[in-house]
Design an enzyme around this catalytic site. Structure first.
Site, mmCIF file in Angstrom:
data_model
loop_
_atom_site.group_PDB
_atom_site.id
_atom_site.type_symbol
_atom_site.label_atom_id
_atom_site.label_comp_id
_atom_site.label_asym_id
_atom_site.label_seq_id
_atom_site.Cartn_x
_atom_site.Cartn_y
_atom_site.Cartn_z
ATOM 1 N N THR A 28 0.821 -1.208 0.000
ATOM 2 C CA THR A 28 0.000 0.000 0.000
ATOM 3 C C THR A 28 0.854 1.256 0.000
ATOM 4 O O THR A 28 0.685 2.147 -0.843
ATOM 5 C CB THR A 28 -0.931 0.004 1.223
ATOM 6 O OG1 THR A 28 -1.748 -1.170 1.175
ATOM 7 C CG2 THR A 28 -1.823 1.236 1.226
ATOM 8 N N TYR A 120 -2.869 -10.950 2.220
ATOM 9 C CA TYR A 120 -2.811 -9.569 2.672
ATOM 10 C C TYR A 120 -4.241 -9.111 2.938
ATOM 11 O O TYR A 120 -4.982 -8.791 2.016
ATOM 12 C CB TYR A 120 -2.105 -8.727 1.601
ATOM 13 C CG TYR A 120 -1.913 -7.260 1.916
ATOM 14 C CD1 TYR A 120 -2.298 -6.700 3.123
ATOM 15 C CD2 TYR A 120 -1.319 -6.424 0.974
ATOM 16 C CE1 TYR A 120 -2.110 -5.357 3.397
ATOM 17 C CE2 TYR A 120 -1.117 -5.077 1.231
ATOM 18 C CZ TYR A 120 -1.528 -4.551 2.442
ATOM 19 O OH TYR A 120 -1.343 -3.214 2.711
ATOM 20 N N LYS A 150 -0.796 -11.001 6.471
ATOM 21 C CA LYS A 150 -0.530 -9.597 6.808
ATOM 22 C C LYS A 150 -1.890 -9.019 7.185
ATOM 23 O O LYS A 150 -2.733 -8.771 6.331
ATOM 24 C CB LYS A 150 0.076 -8.843 5.630
ATOM 25 C CG LYS A 150 0.367 -7.376 5.938
ATOM 26 C CD LYS A 150 0.888 -6.660 4.701
ATOM 27 C CE LYS A 150 1.297 -5.232 4.958
ATOM 28 N NZ LYS A 150 0.233 -4.356 5.481
ATOM 29 N N GLY A 176 -0.679 -5.053 10.842
ATOM 30 C CA GLY A 176 -0.491 -3.920 9.955
ATOM 31 C C GLY A 176 -1.136 -2.617 10.370
ATOM 32 O O GLY A 176 -1.225 -1.695 9.560
ATOM 33 N N SER A 195 3.679 1.318 7.702
ATOM 34 C CA SER A 195 4.341 2.455 7.059
ATOM 35 C C SER A 195 5.240 3.229 8.012
ATOM 36 O O SER A 195 6.290 3.736 7.605
ATOM 37 C CB SER A 195 3.298 3.388 6.444
ATOM 38 O OG SER A 195 2.404 3.851 7.443
#
EC number: 4.1.3.3
Length: 286
Positions: A28, A120, A150, A176, A195
């Site tokens: 992403t 995912y 994930k 995540g 992230s």
């Protein structure tokens, strides 16, 4: 356009500055679904090349809206030696039940029969809300390479049920949602993909160490500070473009603008986010 030249610097920064030695490519944050097939292959190859002898694991996301492209990307990932592949659920024509989703995943995984496979799970973006707990039943028989999930969702009940079913420990659950990682660890998550670990990887690793000791009070301090930052920037409007801007600011590596329809972060956001990040006082004194 993709900028392959910075990936060597990016790898060195993650390893040396953030103590991060595992990467998730074309996900992403990397705007994988906004890239062409050729761009995704080029990026995967460059990460494998630059990460050789530096990174421990490179998982490449090969999900796509259509099966042939996802299969081609899986074959490519296997050919370049990826440590794992991951696939999101298709999100235009969506699978509506477990059997449809598993059928799609199996067709992709079978193209890379020696490569560990991860589902995912990111329902906030795909709109596919099939519970992972349900998905796990019998999945190893259909996908022998199935390694884990994930898990990018706030449904900790679903995650807990998955981990409770995983009594033999054969599956990995990589969490995540960065601001809830400590809660997921308490339930038994094995690791994380997110992230903020691009620029808060070192602090997150210290949180993981504190949790393992166990020193829960110290682990909480790290989680609360990550949450304080994210709570602040989410109110300003926080997405992929803003993540790139923060990473550029912290690392000095030019992450560039996002690809349309996303638009670049405003200078006002960058100023406020940097000031907030700089104001945080971490337990290790940084």
């Amino acid at each position: 356009k993709i900028n392959l030249k910075v990936i060597r610097q990016y790898v060195d920064y993650l390893v040396n500055e953030q103590n991060v030695k595992n990467v998730f490519v074309n996900g992403t944050t990397g705007e994988g679904l906004s890239l062409s097939m050729q761009e995704r292959k080029q990026l995967a190859e460059e990460w494998m090349c630059q990460g050789k002898d530096k990174l421990d694991h490179v998982i490449i996301h090969v999900g796509a809206l259509n099966l042939p492209e996802s299969q081609e990307l899986a074959r490519h990932a296997a050919a370049i030696g990826a440590g794992g592949i991951a696939v999101i659920a298709p999100f235009f024509f969506k699978p509506t039940n477990k059997d449809q989703l598993v059928a799609f995943l199996q067709k992709v995984a079978s193209e890379a029969p020696e490569v560990p496979f991860y589902y995912y799970h990111i329902p906030p973006l795909t709109g596919v809300k099939i519970r992972v707990e349900e998905l796990l039943d019998g999945i190893k028989a259909q996908i022998p390479t199935f390694q884990g999930v994930k898990f990018s969702d706030t449904d900790l009940l679903d995650l807990a049920q998955c981990i409770n079913k995983n009594k033999t420990g054969e599956f990995e659950f990589l969490y995540g949602v960065d601001e809830q990682l400590l809660g997921a660890l308490a339930l038994g998550a094995n690791g994380a993909v997110g992230s903020t670990y691009n620029y808060l990887g070192r602090q997150t690793n210290l949180m993981l160490q504190a949790f393992a000791k166990p020193d829960f009070a110290l682990a909480q301090q790290y989680q609360f500070l990550t949450g304080e930052f994210l709570n602040f920037v989410i109110k300003l409007g926080f997405g992929v473009a803003q993540t790139k801007a923060v990473m550029t600011s912290v690392s000095g590596i030019p992450m560039g603008p996002p690809r349309l329809p996303l638009v670049d972060a405003s200078s006002e956001f960058i100023t406020k986010a940097k000031a907030k990040l700089d104001s945080l006082v971490w337990p290790d004194g940084d």
